[in-house]
Design a protein around this motif. Structure first.
Motif, PDB file in Angstrom:
ATOM      1  N   ILE A  92      38.135 -16.174  -4.154  1.00 48.93           N
ATOM      2  CA  ILE A  92      37.968 -17.226  -3.854  1.00 48.93           C
ATOM      3  C   ILE A  92      38.524 -17.483  -2.370  1.00 48.93           C
ATOM      4  N   ALA A  93      37.755 -17.761  -1.424  1.00 42.98           N
ATOM      5  CA  ALA A  93      38.262 -17.956   0.014  1.00 42.98           C
ATOM      6  C   ALA A  93      38.326 -19.389   0.413  1.00 42.98           C
ATOM      7  N   VAL A  94      39.722 -19.995   0.510  1.00 46.27           N
ATOM      8  CA  VAL A  94      39.757 -21.529   0.966  1.00 46.27           C
ATOM      9  C   VAL A  94      40.799 -21.642   1.912  1.00 46.27           C
ATOM     10  N   LEU A 191      29.027 -19.190 -17.979  1.00 42.56           N
ATOM     11  CA  LEU A 191      29.134 -20.031 -16.549  1.00 42.56           C
ATOM     12  C   LEU A 191      28.046 -19.962 -15.671  1.00 42.56           C
ATOM     13  N   GLU A 192      27.441 -18.584 -15.345  1.00 46.33           N
ATOM     14  CA  GLU A 192      26.415 -18.838 -14.502  1.00 46.33           C
ATOM     15  C   GLU A 192      25.023 -19.679 -15.366  1.00 46.33           C
ATOM     16  N   PHE A 224      34.288 -21.895  -9.671  1.00 43.92           N
ATOM     17  CA  PHE A 224      34.229 -21.923  -8.070  1.00 43.92           C
ATOM     18  C   PHE A 224      33.881 -20.966  -7.443  1.00 43.92           C
ATOM     19  N   SER A 225      34.059 -19.705  -7.859  1.00 46.85           N
ATOM     20  CA  SER A 225      33.804 -18.372  -7.164  1.00 46.85           C
ATOM     21  C   SER A 225      32.096 -18.017  -7.359  1.00 46.85           C
ATOM     22  N   ALA A 230      30.803 -23.653  -4.883  1.00 46.37           N
ATOM     23  CA  ALA A 230      32.116 -24.501  -4.275  1.00 46.37           C
ATOM     24  C   ALA A 230      32.113 -25.551  -3.953  1.00 46.37           C
ATOM     25  N   GLU A 231      30.958 -26.339  -3.666  1.00 44.69           N
ATOM     26  CA  GLU A 231      30.785 -27.715  -3.098  1.00 44.69           C
ATOM     27  C   GLU A 231      30.959 -28.537  -4.201  1.00 44.69           C
TER      28      GLU A 231
END
Length: 393
Positions: A92-94, A191-192, A224-225, A230-231
């Protein structure tokens, strides 16, 4: 108007959220221990020490006078370290400046998440058995819990199970992985599937990942990934479980800039900031190498296997957890209802567990299940196992 003129018959009343919030059954189970001299396998409360380096870092920070308000959003260096951890371990990039908020435990993180997206009357899907806090947390914001019951031993979800809940109209879903109290680890496929429904129906996800490193089988995947999530996803996490500092009340949230801005406004006026010296110490925790996490999971797996075998021999039909540090068992061999089963176990076997009522729909008449915590010293587990071996159903 004088005080004597006030109508003394006026009745004062509590808020609906106060009357809907009941005392914690987890903490109540812990009180059994004092009453009956029982061994506490109830509360998720390790009875062994936190890492020495972490304790020393906290002492050093206090001695260095890091004792005043910290940055409301969290110590900058800690937010940067959390963002690096998310990139390394979760893909995850935040932006640590606009998407990471340090708060007073994952408990506050969950509350500010709900306060930011839930209005009175909004429906929120939770999966039963669920963590005790979710019901009172929803009561504080007027959210309506929709409870989807999962079945052991896999606790799996399917599209057929999800469809009617989403058609009813949801504002959010709470996912806990690895899960308390069942030890369920949500698969990427599950999760998907859930993400597909959330995207189709415009639903938020709050993902409680406090046990992410306490994993025995499978992989930890953060919602989140996943592409497109992510939004609409808020990650709630913290340091309590991974680093054995449940009393520090140090957690964090991760979300989009817009969601984070909303949560930060509420967090600011709710608690102002998380404890400043403990944030400084948490930097040391995040510097631990991969070996720390591997050894921690291996130690918990050994403890899990010890307790699982004892519960199986006792005839409680335990479900082997894939993550977290709890074991869920049947309770019907002890009593018709889980509450009475837990009370009997504490009184007669001198071992305290949490009744399944704590993790189930409050309107359910008869609940089956007990939760045992194995985040204990080997000597504590050995003593509890010896007590249960003496006890005969």
């Amino acid at each position: 108007m004088s005080a004597t003129a006030i109508n003394s018959s006026t009745t004062l009343s509590l808020s609906q959220r106060a009357t809907q919030t009941k005392e914690s059954q987890i903490r109540e189970a812990s009180r059994y221990c004092a009453q009956f001299g029982a061994i506490n396998l109830a509360q998720g409360l390790p009875d062994f020490a936190a890492p020495e380096a972490l304790k020393q870092a906290a002492q050093d920070a206090i001695a260095a006078d890091i004792n005043q308000y910290a940055d409301t959003w969290g110590l900058e260096a800690l937010r940067v370290a959390i963002a690096a951890k998310l990139q390394r371990d979760n893909g995850i990039a935040v932006d640590p400046d606009t998407q990471v908020t340090v708060c007073c435990g994952a408990t506050e993180g969950l509350n500010i998440a709900l306060m930011s997206i839930i209005d009175p009357g909004d429906r929120v899907l939770i999966f039963e058995p669920f963590y005790e806090n979710y019901i009172p947390n929803l009561a504080t914001v007027g959210g309506i819990p929709e409870m989807l019951v999962l079945q052991p031993p896999q606790w799996e979800i399917t599209a057929e199970m999800l469809e009617p809940y989403f058609q009813k109209g949801l504002k959010a879903v709470i996912v806990n992985t690895p899960a308390n109290p069942t030890g369920k680890v949500w698969t990427r496929a599950e999760l998907e599937l859930l993400a597909t429904f959330c995207d189709r129906y415009g639903v938020y996800v709050i993902t409680d990942e406090i046990y992410e490193y306490i994993l025995y089988e499978g992989e930890h995947v953060s919602m989140f990934s996943l592409p497109g999530m992510a939004e609409r996803t808020i990650v709630v996490n913290g340091f309590s479980k991974t680093f054995c500092v449940t009393g520090w009340r140090l957690g964090y949230t991760v979300a989009s800039e817009a969601l984070t801005a909303a949560m930060r406004r509420i967090h600011d006026f709710l608690t102002i900031c998380a404890p400043a010296p403990l944030q400084q110490a948490a930097l040391v925790a995040l510097s631990f190498g991969r070996d720390y996490y591997i050894q921690m999971a291996a130690d918990y797996k050994r403890k899990r296997d010890l307790l699982y075998s004892a519960l199986e021999a006792m005839g409680l039909s335990p479900v082997l957890p894939r993550g977290a540090y709890y074991i869920w068992t049947d309770s019907s061999a002890l009593a018709e209802d889980a509450d009475r089963a837990a009370f009997r176990l504490a009184q007669e076997a001198k071992v305290a567990a949490v009744p399944g009522n704590c993790f189930s729909n409050p309107k359910r008449q008869h609940v089956n299940g007990l939760r045992f915590c194995f985040a204990k010293k080997d000597s504590t587990l050995a003593a509890a196992i010896a007590q249960m071996q003496k006890f005969r159903l």
